[in-house]
Write a protein that holds these residues in place. Structure first.
Motif, PDB file in Angstrom:
ATOM      1  N   GLU A 254       4.617 -28.705 -11.710  1.00  0.00           N
ATOM      2  CA  GLU A 254       5.598 -29.994 -11.723  1.00  0.00           C
ATOM      3  C   GLU A 254       6.896 -29.455 -10.826  1.00  0.00           C
ATOM      4  N   HIS A 255       7.234 -28.174 -10.936  1.00  0.00           N
ATOM      5  CA  HIS A 255       8.269 -27.670 -10.499  1.00  0.00           C
ATOM      6  C   HIS A 255       8.285 -26.627  -9.261  1.00  0.00           C
ATOM      7  N   CYS A 256       7.085 -26.451  -8.889  1.00  0.00           N
ATOM      8  CA  CYS A 256       6.739 -25.471  -7.786  1.00  0.00           C
ATOM      9  C   CYS A 256       6.887 -26.268  -6.406  1.00  0.00           C
ATOM     10  N   PRO A 257       8.128 -25.626  -5.417  1.00  0.00           N
ATOM     11  CA  PRO A 257       8.155 -26.407  -4.377  1.00  0.00           C
ATOM     12  C   PRO A 257       7.155 -26.241  -3.255  1.00  0.00           C
ATOM     13  N   ALA A 258       6.307 -25.258  -3.446  1.00  0.00           N
ATOM     14  CA  ALA A 258       5.088 -25.277  -2.484  1.00  0.00           C
ATOM     15  C   ALA A 258       3.976 -26.289  -2.885  1.00  0.00           C
ATOM     16  N   ASN A 259       3.667 -26.449  -4.011  1.00  0.00           N
ATOM     17  CA  ASN A 259       2.992 -27.478  -4.609  1.00  0.00           C
ATOM     18  C   ASN A 259       3.608 -28.995  -4.313  1.00  0.00           C
ATOM     19  N   ILE A 264      -1.621 -25.776  -0.957  1.00  0.00           N
ATOM     20  CA  ILE A 264      -2.768 -25.377  -2.229  1.00  0.00           C
ATOM     21  C   ILE A 264      -2.098 -24.675  -3.174  1.00  0.00           C
ATOM     22  N   LEU A 265      -1.099 -24.176  -3.229  1.00  0.00           N
ATOM     23  CA  LEU A 265      -0.607 -23.045  -4.267  1.00  0.00           C
ATOM     24  C   LEU A 265      -0.183 -23.854  -5.403  1.00  0.00           C
ATOM     25  N   ASP A 266      -0.987 -23.624  -6.590  1.00  0.00           N
ATOM     26  CA  ASP A 266      -0.549 -24.298  -7.910  1.00  0.00           C
ATOM     27  C   ASP A 266      -0.363 -23.163  -8.733  1.00  0.00           C
ATOM     28  N   PRO A 267       0.561 -23.061  -9.406  1.00  0.00           N
ATOM     29  CA  PRO A 267       0.934 -21.845 -10.261  1.00  0.00           C
ATOM     30  C   PRO A 267       0.087 -21.793 -11.397  1.00  0.00           C
ATOM     31  N   LYS A 268      -0.303 -23.107 -12.003  1.00  0.00           N
ATOM     32  CA  LYS A 268      -1.052 -23.081 -13.286  1.00  0.00           C
ATOM     33  C   LYS A 268      -2.448 -22.612 -12.844  1.00  0.00           C
ATOM     34  N   GLN A 301       1.582 -18.656  -0.101  1.00  0.00           N
ATOM     35  CA  GLN A 301       2.432 -19.734   0.133  1.00  0.00           C
ATOM     36  C   GLN A 301       3.491 -19.638  -0.975  1.00  0.00           C
ATOM     37  N   CYS A 302       3.773 -18.890  -1.797  1.00  0.00           N
ATOM     38  CA  CYS A 302       4.827 -18.932  -2.697  1.00  0.00           C
ATOM     39  C   CYS A 302       6.136 -18.404  -2.035  1.00  0.00           C
ATOM     40  N   THR A 303       7.092 -19.053  -2.505  1.00  0.00           N
ATOM     41  CA  THR A 303       8.492 -18.619  -2.160  1.00  0.00           C
ATOM     42  C   THR A 303       9.121 -17.692  -2.953  1.00  0.00           C
ATOM     43  N   THR A 304       8.673 -17.502  -4.217  1.00  0.00           N
ATOM     44  CA  THR A 304       9.145 -16.524  -5.226  1.00  0.00           C
ATOM     45  C   THR A 304      10.390 -17.127  -5.922  1.00  0.00           C
ATOM     46  N   CYS A 305      10.316 -18.407  -5.902  1.00  0.00           N
ATOM     47  CA  CYS A 305      11.806 -19.138  -6.358  1.00  0.00           C
ATOM     48  C   CYS A 305      11.804 -18.867  -7.766  1.00  0.00           C
ATOM     49  N   GLY A 306      10.841 -18.711  -8.433  1.00  0.00           N
ATOM     50  CA  GLY A 306      10.907 -18.650  -9.987  1.00  0.00           C
ATOM     51  C   GLY A 306      10.887 -19.601 -10.828  1.00  0.00           C
ATOM     52  N   ALA A 307      10.838 -20.638 -10.268  1.00  0.00           N
ATOM     53  CA  ALA A 307      10.740 -22.042 -10.931  1.00  0.00           C
ATOM     54  C   ALA A 307       9.663 -22.098 -12.138  1.00  0.00           C
ATOM     55  N   CYS A 308       8.451 -21.707 -11.651  1.00  0.00           N
ATOM     56  CA  CYS A 308       7.342 -21.840 -12.518  1.00  0.00           C
ATOM     57  C   CYS A 308       7.787 -20.825 -13.827  1.00  0.00           C
ATOM     58  N   GLU A 309       8.194 -19.655 -13.629  1.00  0.00           N
ATOM     59  CA  GLU A 309       8.583 -18.680 -14.924  1.00  0.00           C
ATOM     60  C   GLU A 309       9.578 -19.604 -15.733  1.00  0.00           C
ATOM     61  N   HIS A 318       4.728 -15.506 -13.684  1.00  0.00           N
ATOM     62  CA  HIS A 318       3.480 -15.744 -12.538  1.00  0.00           C
ATOM     63  C   HIS A 318       3.813 -14.784 -11.289  1.00  0.00           C
ATOM     64  N   LEU A 319       4.972 -14.468 -11.049  1.00  0.00           N
ATOM     65  CA  LEU A 319       5.062 -13.467 -10.011  1.00  0.00           C
ATOM     66  C   LEU A 319       4.405 -12.244  -9.926  1.00  0.00           C
ATOM     67  N   PRO A 320       4.377 -11.449 -11.194  1.00  0.00           N
ATOM     68  CA  PRO A 320       3.701 -10.399 -11.114  1.00  0.00           C
ATOM     69  C   PRO A 320       2.252 -10.467 -10.645  1.00  0.00           C
ATOM     70  N   VAL A 321       1.561 -11.588 -10.904  1.00  0.00           N
ATOM     71  CA  VAL A 321       0.088 -11.794 -10.519  1.00  0.00           C
ATOM     72  C   VAL A 321       0.267 -12.152  -8.918  1.00  0.00           C
ATOM     73  N   ILE A 322       1.180 -13.400  -8.712  1.00  0.00           N
ATOM     74  CA  ILE A 322       1.278 -13.668  -7.117  1.00  0.00           C
ATOM     75  C   ILE A 322       1.448 -12.336  -6.082  1.00  0.00           C
ATOM     76  N   ILE A 323       2.408 -11.520  -6.554  1.00  0.00           N
ATOM     77  CA  ILE A 323       2.963 -10.380  -5.618  1.00  0.00           C
ATOM     78  C   ILE A 323       1.905  -9.272  -5.972  1.00  0.00           C
TER      79      ILE A 323
HETATM   80  S1  SF4 Z   1       7.921 -18.829  -7.623  1.00  0.00           S
HETATM   81 FE1  SF4 Z   1       6.277 -20.330  -8.910  1.00  0.00          FE
HETATM   82  S2  SF4 Z   1       7.336 -22.116  -8.659  1.00  0.00           S
HETATM   83 FE2  SF4 Z   1       8.192 -21.004  -7.021  1.00  0.00          FE
HETATM   84  S3  SF4 Z   1       6.860 -21.079  -5.110  1.00  0.00           S
HETATM   85 FE3  SF4 Z   1       6.045 -19.375  -6.116  1.00  0.00          FE
HETATM   86  S4  SF4 Z   1       4.518 -20.199  -7.729  1.00  0.00           S
HETATM   87 FE4  SF4 Z   1       5.853 -22.091  -6.903  1.00  0.00          FE
END
Ligand code: SF4
Ligand code: SF4
Length: 618
Positions: A254-259, A264-268, A301-309, A318-323
């Motif tokens: 809901e808060h992910c700027p990419a999504n 297609i990025l969906d942190p869930k 596609q992640c901006t590492t904004c941290g909104a998900c965490e 989430h970021l340890p998985v994405i990175i």
């Molecule tokens: S850090 Fe989380 S909320 Fe931010 S862009 Fe990446 S997945 Fe989306």
């Protein structure tokens, strides 16, 4: 109430089946977590921050309530009700054997009354949550979940049968029937917990307590044989525990700027995809993680904004998985991106992310007579790639230099400076990141630096946190922190004060908790306005995670979405505190408006107060 021999036999059989199904699934999940790779960087100590977090987020449910007050309170009541019903449930089971843990008098009577009050509150809360899930149906919750409906029904049945027993005569046939209804609801509910997303009831206290310290921290690679998340064998225990804890609430998405901008990025789905892999292949498998369950395109596609965490109510990071996935893709040569390749080449050849010859930085320093740090000045001013080479970044540096001179604060810049490795780190190129970090650290040590200052929250995060892997323990602050301390010494502006909408940089706000300081500076010049999404809920500009240097072809540009939101406030000035945000917003504001508001960094706002030439980029 004492059961007959036949009833007792039936009860014990059903209890055994229920406990077996419960333990079988829970054991399988915990087994997968245990067989995952150990987190060699994990330290349980210090305990106090973990205990505080546990009390705040688990016991008080404060995070859930803070982010969504009404559903949050309803959820908290259900949680507290569960805690209260632990004793009631033990008492219920003991009744089958003719014992009673809770007597009908004194303390037992009081506790039964308290549990009854909780039962009423839980029924009301479950009704509210069910109405939200099945009638209001926010899209973040995904498909209608019959499993959730069944769980809501069983919890309500447990509460209502508990309440009913107060109205029924002790030992009557209806009391006996009610006892059995309560028992059946309980014995069906128990194994459903580990078999459904309600597993979070059991795991989330552990997950929150054992979460990695620090916000959106990227764990270091564990030795020379660690190349990131390539296969199941690379998934660590903490990550396994976290993905099994996901309650599928969708707050991260809901808060992910990419999504939100059509990527297609969906942190869930990053979390659930990792879980599906573990379910299918187990934690020791060599099958690639990227593919069936997880997408490389999404990871980048992640901006590492941290909104998900920040939003996740059960402590998932989430970021340890994405990175980790990015690291795996980069280290195995799977990631092929022309912009990414150019960036890495620039960093290798020129030492800066923008690819300019180093002489350009020297000329900029000479032209503007920026002092070289010689160990006597109070601050070493870190320029960063943007402050050294980008025209707007340079304006911010020059504005800050004038303000520092006005305030009488001594500063100097390093004779030699390379990119600190931030974009390489976030894009998964740890080798390059390490080389850049070590080169810079050597220069910083040689120069006798004690305190550092930077206009860039990304540089600060990397140098203060990520460089710790190389033994660094730098004292470095953002210019908003310094300017806020001296804001009273800046002259008050005359005349009409413009409305200034302030855009929070993710790496300054969510990452470091710095919200008030830049606002204090903004308020010196004008009337502060906050956009709808501000402070902890601030919306990313789209630059983080190395995205500044990559293309953004899919969906709407994140920066444009943010610029529209800032523009809608009607403010005459947009205030920023990060050179990456500045650059992104500058282009986006020009895209969305033929006459965009002025865009000023807080250093330029401070400089405007003292009448400097570098008060504005125009
Ligand atoms: S850090 Fe989380 S909320 Fe931010 S862009 Fe990446 S997945 Fe989306
Ligand atoms: S990762 Fe956290 S926020 Fe996202 S769906 Fe799962 S529990 Fe909710």
């Amino acid at each position: 109430m004492r059961l007959s021999g036949l009833e007792l036999g039936l009860f014990l059989t059903l209890l055994a089946v229920s406990v077996f199904l419960f333990g079988w699934r829970l054991g399988a999940v915990l087994g997968r977590v245990h067989r995952s790779k150990p987190d060699t960087d994990f330290h349980l100590l210090p305990l106090l921050p973990r205990v505080k977090k546990f009390v705040w987020e688990v016991m008080l449910q404060a995070k859930v309530i803070r982010e969504r007050p009404w559903p949050g309170v309803a959820h908290a009541i259900v949680f507290w009700g569960f805690c209260a019903f632990a004793l009631v449930t033990l008492n219920h089971v003991s009744e089958a054997f003719g014992w009673a843990l809770l007597s009908a008098h004194g303390y037992g009577r009081f506790y039964r009354g308290l549990a009854a009050a909780f039962a009423v509150a839980v029924v009301v809360s479950i009704a509210g949550l069910a109405a939200r899930r099945f009638i209001a149906r926010p899209k973040w919750l995904g498909e209608v979940s019959y499993e959730s409906g069944l769980i809501a029904f069983l919890i309500s049945a447990l509460m209502l049968t508990y309440l009913a027993h107060f109205a029924l005569a002790e030992g009557s046939a209806s009391a006996r029937a009610n006892w059995w209804l309560h028992t059946l609801a309980l014995l069906i509910f128990l194994p459903l917990i580990p078999h459904t997303k309600h597993l979070h009831l059991l795991l989330s206290p552990l997950t929150v307590f054992l979460s990695r310290p620090g916000f959106s921290r990227i764990p270091p690679l564990q030795g020379d044989e660690d190349f990131g998340l390539i296969a199941g064998k690379d998934v660590t225990r903490i990550t396994s525990l976290q993905v099994y804890t996901c309650v599928e609430c969708g707050r991260c998405t809901e808060h992910c700027p990419a999504n939100l901008t059509g990527k297609i990025l969906d942190p869930k789905q990053i979390v659930l995809g990792t879980r599906r892999y573990l379910e299918e292949s187990g934690p020791r498998d060599s099958k690639p993680l990227l593919g069936k369950h997880l997408s490389m395109e999404a990871a980048f596609q992640c901006t590492t904004c941290g909104a998900c965490e920040y939003q996740c109510p059960v402590g998932i990071q989430h970021l340890p998985v994405i990175i980790g996935l990015r690291r795996g893709a980069v280290n195995t040569g799977q990631w092929e991106d022309a912009h990414g390749t150019k960036l890495f080449l620039n960093l290798e050849r020129t030492g800066n992310a923008l690819g300019f010859p180093r002489s350009e930085r020297d000329q900029f320093i000479q032209k503007h007579a920026l002092p070289i740090f010689d160990g006597r000045q109070e601050y070493c001013l870190w320029l960063g790639c943007m402050g050294s080479y980008d025209p707007q970044g340079r304006e911010i540096v020059l504005a800050l230099a004038e303000v520092l001179r006005f305030l009488g604060i001594g500063f100097g810049v390093l004779r030699k400076e390379k990119c600190n490795g931030e974009p390489a780190r976030r894009l998964g190129n740890d080798l390059l990141f390490g080389t850049l970090a070590e080169d810079n650290l050597a220069e910083i040590c040689r120069s006798g630096v004690r305190k550092m200052l930077s206009i860039c929250p990304h540089c600060i995060r990397t140098m203060k946190e990520d460089w710790k892997e190389f033994g660094a323990d730098l004292e470095i602050e953002h210019h908003s922190e310094l300017l806020a301390r001296f804001v009273a010494q800046l002259p008050e502006p005359d005349g009409q004060r413009p409305r200034v909408v302030f855009h929070d940089a993710c790496y300054l706000g969510r990452y470091r908790g710095i919200f008030d300081q830049p606002r204090a500076v903004v308020s010196r010049l004008g009337r502060l306005v906050n956009p709808p999404r501000a402070s902890e809920r601030g919306f990313c500009c789209g630059a983080g995670g190395g995205r500044f240097f990559l293309g953004e072809e899919t969906g709407k540009r994140v920066s444009v979405a943010r610029a529209e939101e800032l523009l809608a406030t009607g403010a005459e000035v947009v205030g920023a505190a990060c050179p990456f945000c500045h650059s992104m917003l500058r282009d986006a504001l020009a895209t969305v408006s033929p006459a965009p508001p002025r865009l000023l960094d807080i250093a330029q706002i401070a400089a405007q107060a003292i009448g400097s030439n570098h008060a504005s980029e125009e």
